[in-house]
Design an enzyme around this catalytic site. Structure first.
Site, PDB file in Angstrom:
ATOM      1  N   LEU A  97       0.818  -1.163  -0.072  1.00  0.00           N
ATOM      2  CA  LEU A  97      -0.383   0.150  -0.151  1.00  0.00           C
ATOM      3  C   LEU A  97       0.752   1.512  -0.005  1.00  0.00           C
ATOM      4  O   LEU A  97       0.630   2.276   0.539  1.00  0.00           O
ATOM      5  CB  LEU A  97      -0.885   0.094   1.158  1.00  0.00           C
ATOM      6  CG  LEU A  97      -2.021  -0.918   1.572  1.00  0.00           C
ATOM      7  CD1 LEU A  97      -3.241  -0.897   2.648  1.00  0.00           C
ATOM      8  CD2 LEU A  97      -3.457  -0.586  -0.252  1.00  0.00           C
ATOM      9  N   CYS A 122       8.194  -7.989 -13.537  1.00  0.00           N
ATOM     10  CA  CYS A 122       7.702  -8.737 -13.874  1.00  0.00           C
ATOM     11  C   CYS A 122       5.904  -8.384 -13.325  1.00  0.00           C
ATOM     12  O   CYS A 122       5.785  -8.872 -14.480  1.00  0.00           O
ATOM     13  CB  CYS A 122       8.133  -9.955 -12.097  1.00  0.00           C
ATOM     14  SG  CYS A 122       8.989 -10.185 -12.166  1.00  0.00           S
TER      15      CYS A 122
END
Ligand code: UGA
Length: 439
Positions: free
Chosen positions: A248, A258
């Site tokens: 977060l 990725c």
């Protein structure tokens, strides 16, 4: 067990070394002679904290070679850990994976399990199995299992040795049991499922994390507009364990090898099947915009960067790695140069790689102080510890104009309040402690 690993990048090498650490005899295969020579000498060709030490301490169980035939011939288990880079249409390039599958088919002389660690689109394990079986040179049984990895660069060794879960995708009990034996010494929950579900677990996990980051970045952008503080918001949200407090951190978007690739690949795959993954598409779009956030912010202070001394702190996509793949600096520094800025950049490990892309137009510095000297503006792209622990009073001492635009929220606002500087971060109030207004 006798294990071979194809590919010595982040996935292959870390997997091989960690399996050796768990008592297996591992041969790592790569096509690059130079890399193999380095590894044989106990040198890791990639920068990954703790990897080289672990490699050296397991040398008696590790071997490195370009001779794939010798490595695959008698292996009980062969891991495929080669890259699946993004193609120009967003789909995954599987040529390296298929290349290894063909080499395996031509080499194996006894029954074995081929384990696909590389991140591959759903259905690829089936194709790999078909490819190997139709090209088998010897009459042996071969099983293909999907076993995605969940390691992150910078913490790859820890993530592998103490993985959150081991996912095994198989169509038969035999390879499932062999893989359980491979992971016998790992203390982690094991999820056994079919191959397609295992492949999907990998994409869904990465895409969900990417979505979480894009979501918090959008909330951060709104916080800036309405005067809320994203860190307090994330802190307050994180106590709800249905949400969790990880991933977060608002910033300039996700980079790396990725998330950008895996979001696009899953979106591409869904489209291919006439389905639009709208949430993933939104995560991708938000991320593209977020990458340019710092340059947009700089327009509040200067109409253009022409002729200005610009200090860049951090080049890599995250701390703990020298990897530049999809790093926000790769799009931002060219924009600064196009604008006519004099760019000075610092990174503790990423300079050599960045020099390959920008050999001459960027001045590289080996200390933060040198980078900041006489700068008109400073951009923070990576939250290296050296930046986070940098004495804030130095910004005004060293810079011509102490304007710091921080894409990684390295400093808490309370500490900045005592420093003479403009501090503009993500999703938080801008601190303006200069006597002269620059806005
Ligand atoms: C990611 C996943 O975290 C791994 O679980 C996965 O195995 C790996 O991809 C993979 O598929 O091989 P990685 O890309 O190495 O690992 O790094 P992360 O730590 O996940 O960071 C990715 C990007 O997200 C970075 O640019 C980072 O700065 C950004 N990020 C991360 C944020 O902006 N905010 C966050 O709260 C967390």
């Amino acid at each position: 067990m006798k294990i071979a690993v194809a590919g010595t990048g982040y996935v292959g090498l870390v997997t091989g070394v960690c399996l050796a650490e768990n008592g297996h005899s591992v041969t790592c295969v790569d096509i690059d002679d130079r890399k193999v020579a380095l590894m044989k000498a106990g040198v890791s060709p990639i920068y990954e904290p703790g990897l080289e030490e672990l490699m050296v301490s397991n040398m008696e169980r590790l071997d490195f070679t370009t001779d794939y035939k010798g490595a695959y011939r008698n292996a009980d288990v062969i891991f495929i850990g080669v890259g699946t880079p993004e193609k120009s249409d967003g789909s995954a390039n599987l040529s390296y994976v298929y290349g290894v599958a063909e080499q395996i088919a031509a080499s194996i002389e006894k029954d074995c399990v081929v384990v696909v660690k590389s991140t591959v689109p759903i259905g690829t394990n089936d194709k790999i199995e078909g490819l190997i079986k139709s090209n088998l040179k010897n009459n042996v049984n071969v099983y293909v299992a999907s076993n995605p990895e969940f390691l992150a660069q910078g913490t790859a060794v820890r993530d592998t040795l103490h993985t959150s879960r081991i996912v095994i995708g198989v169509e038969d009990k035999i390879p499932g049991n062999i893989l359980k034996e491979v992971y016998n010494n790992f203390n982690a929950p094991i999820v056994v499922t079919n191959r397609k579900s295992a492949e999907m677990i990998k994409y869904a996990s990465n895409d969900f994390l990417a979505l979480k980051i894009s979501f918090i970045n959008e909330i951060a952008n709104l916080c800036e507009i309405i005067g809320a503080n994203i860190e307090d918001v994330a802190h307050g949200m994180g106590y709800d364990n249905r949400i969790g407090n990880k991933f977060l951190n608002a910033g300039i978007g996700y980079g790396g090898s990725c998330f950008p690739k895996d979001t696009k690949a899953l979106h591409w795959l869904a489209n291919f099947h006439d389905y639009e993954l709208r949430t993933v598409k939104a995560a991708i779009d938000v991320n593209e915009n977020q990458k340019l956030k710092l340059i947009k912010k700089s327009r509040k202070y200067f109409d253009s960067l022409k002729g200005l001394n610009v200090a860049v702190l951090g080049l890599t996509f995250k701390p703990g790695t020298d990897d530049l793949r999809e790093a926000p600096t790769l799009v931002n520094i060219p924009l600064m140069l196009e604008d006519g800025a004099n760019v000075k950049a610092w990174d503790p490990v990423g300079i050599e790689n960045f020099k390959k892309v920008h050999p001459e137009d960027v001045t590289y510095c080996y200390s933060i102080e040198e980078t900041l000297k006489d700068a008109d503006i400073c951009f923070i792209f990576t939250e290296w510890d050296q930046v986070k622990h940098f004495d804030l009073t130095n910004y005004s001492k060293l810079m011509k104009n102490p304007i710091v635009i921080d894409g990684r929220n390295c400093y808490d606002l309370e500490s900045v309040k005592d420093a003479t500087m403009v501090y503009d971060s993500i999703g938080r109030e801008t601190i303006h402690n200069l006597e002269v207004s620059l806005i």
